[in-house]
Write an enzyme that holds these catalytic residues in place. Sequence first.
Site, PDB file in Angstrom:
ATOM      1  CE  LYS A 115      -3.295  -2.890   0.210  1.00  0.00           C
ATOM      2  NZ  LYS A 115      -2.704  -3.568  -0.898  1.00  0.00           N
ATOM      3  CD  GLU A 199      -4.958   6.921   3.531  1.00  0.00           C
ATOM      4  OE1 GLU A 199      -4.400   6.885   2.444  1.00  0.00           O
ATOM      5  OE2 GLU A 199      -6.012   6.437   3.970  1.00  0.00           O
ATOM      6  CG  HIS A 234     -12.938  -4.757   6.386  1.00  0.00           C
ATOM      7  ND1 HIS A 234     -12.913  -3.376   5.692  1.00  0.00           N
ATOM      8  CD2 HIS A 234     -12.479  -4.674   7.730  1.00  0.00           C
ATOM      9  CE1 HIS A 234     -12.618  -2.594   7.018  1.00  0.00           C
ATOM     10  NE2 HIS A 234     -12.331  -3.441   7.808  1.00  0.00           N
ATOM     11  NE  ARG A 291      -9.392  -9.812  -5.571  1.00  0.00           N
ATOM     12  CZ  ARG A 291      -9.229  -8.707  -4.669  1.00  0.00           C
ATOM     13  NH1 ARG A 291      -7.969  -8.617  -4.436  1.00  0.00           N
ATOM     14  NH2 ARG A 291     -10.102  -8.214  -4.004  1.00  0.00           N
TER      15      ARG A 291
END
Length: 451
Positions: A115, A199, A234, A291
């Site tokens: 990331k 962040e 999630h 993907r």
Amino acid sequence: MKKVLIANRGEIAVRVIRACQELGLHTVAVHSTADRDSLHAKLADESICIGPGPSPKSYLSIPSLMSAAELAGVDAIHPGYGFLSENFEFANVCRAYGIKFIGPKPEHIHALGNKVSARAIAEKADVPMLPGSRGVVRTEEEAIEIAREIGYPLIIKAAAGGGGRGMKIVREEGDLLRLFQLAQVEALNGFGNPDCFIERYCAQPRHVEIQLVADEHGNIRHLGERDCSIQRRHQKLIEEAPCPVLSQSQRDTIGQTAVNLAKAVGYESLGTAEFLLDEDGRFYFMEVNTRVQVEHPVTELVTGVDLVKEQIRIAMGHELSRAVREAKISGHAIECRINAEDPSTFAPWPGKVTAYHEPGGPGIRVDSMVYAGYTVPSLYDSMIAKLIAFGRDRDEALVRMRRALREMKVDGIRTNIAFHLKVLDDPKFIEGDVSTKFLETFLQNDAQKGG
Ligand code: MV4
């Protein structure tokens, strides 16, 4: 390319086999001992047992997969999603064996999988991002300094994480160092890499992702967005295309931004650029998935593009098809993920499916590996089917989805079909007024009403 090994199981293995068959490619399924009676093993031209049930000894075992690939003499491997699909070492091993990995180059899987390096790439391509640390935050002093710059609440994420794993929300400075340490320890234990970054936290965003398609000749297109805000822990539950609150000009801007990001690295194959959309309509880059995604069918239905066939054709060296080059978004598609689970606790509910009926009729598609008499194993993901509805507009797609959910029959196990029907009756959902917090609130209200 003549023969393809599918390094996966379940509905996505079935989906890939179908695409290969339409392209005239021979298919080789692999299965664990727990998946002997699985549909993907039956549908493929050949089927090879690659080991015991637990994934590390079968679907995640690179040596077992490469032995099967050599034995069958395949030219290519399709990784599906999950398992080894975003493992750059697997893509590298395929390259060393002279077998085409149906996906991006290992270098791109690696660069975008981290990331922090993905953020650096996005920054160079002028992609909007939330204020945050320049790279990895290594010391407590650095964490305090950056936190003071960006303010609270903030979020600490693992560089090697993704899909929401390894994130810590920090509401005030008093919690910062404890959560920063915890994030690093969990990142090291969970991903083998302690690197974390910071962040600004966006409280009630929508999850909007752009479908990218890029060939090996430098052509890159986007196929619009999917809204995946309806998720629990999630795990996405309902996805739709297009996003109900995005204007055409916002769609063009986000799409072009995602294309710029892909161009900046010379990306090839399918990919998904994930963004957060805040209440003011601003969007921020989150991550790139390298993907094919579970929710790819909603994009297929609103564009008419077969994404899996496109992905395979790209790996064969073809240029983007006319279907992609001329694609327009039309109509609306919604996907409900049907899971074998206890509807009240969400705990997996494996077992034998004694009777099974798939809905059909206008605008309905079902991607599944279930058949009557199939036993859902306990070792794997609990998703047993994807129910996808298409309509001229969102209302028509919703009407069709409700009637298809009522028609679907899965006896012998428990599923979340009735739960989907409740969500589809929620006024906020019907209005399209949702965020990633929607299900949490919905479940609290639902519990008060007594489920
Ligand atoms: C965030 C965020 C808010 N602010 N980052 C989760 C998945 C991963 N791709 C990125 N994710 C998020 N990143 C900032 N700066 C919100 C999410 C998020 C989320 C967070 C908590 C609980 C549920 C969530 C669902 C989707 C996205």
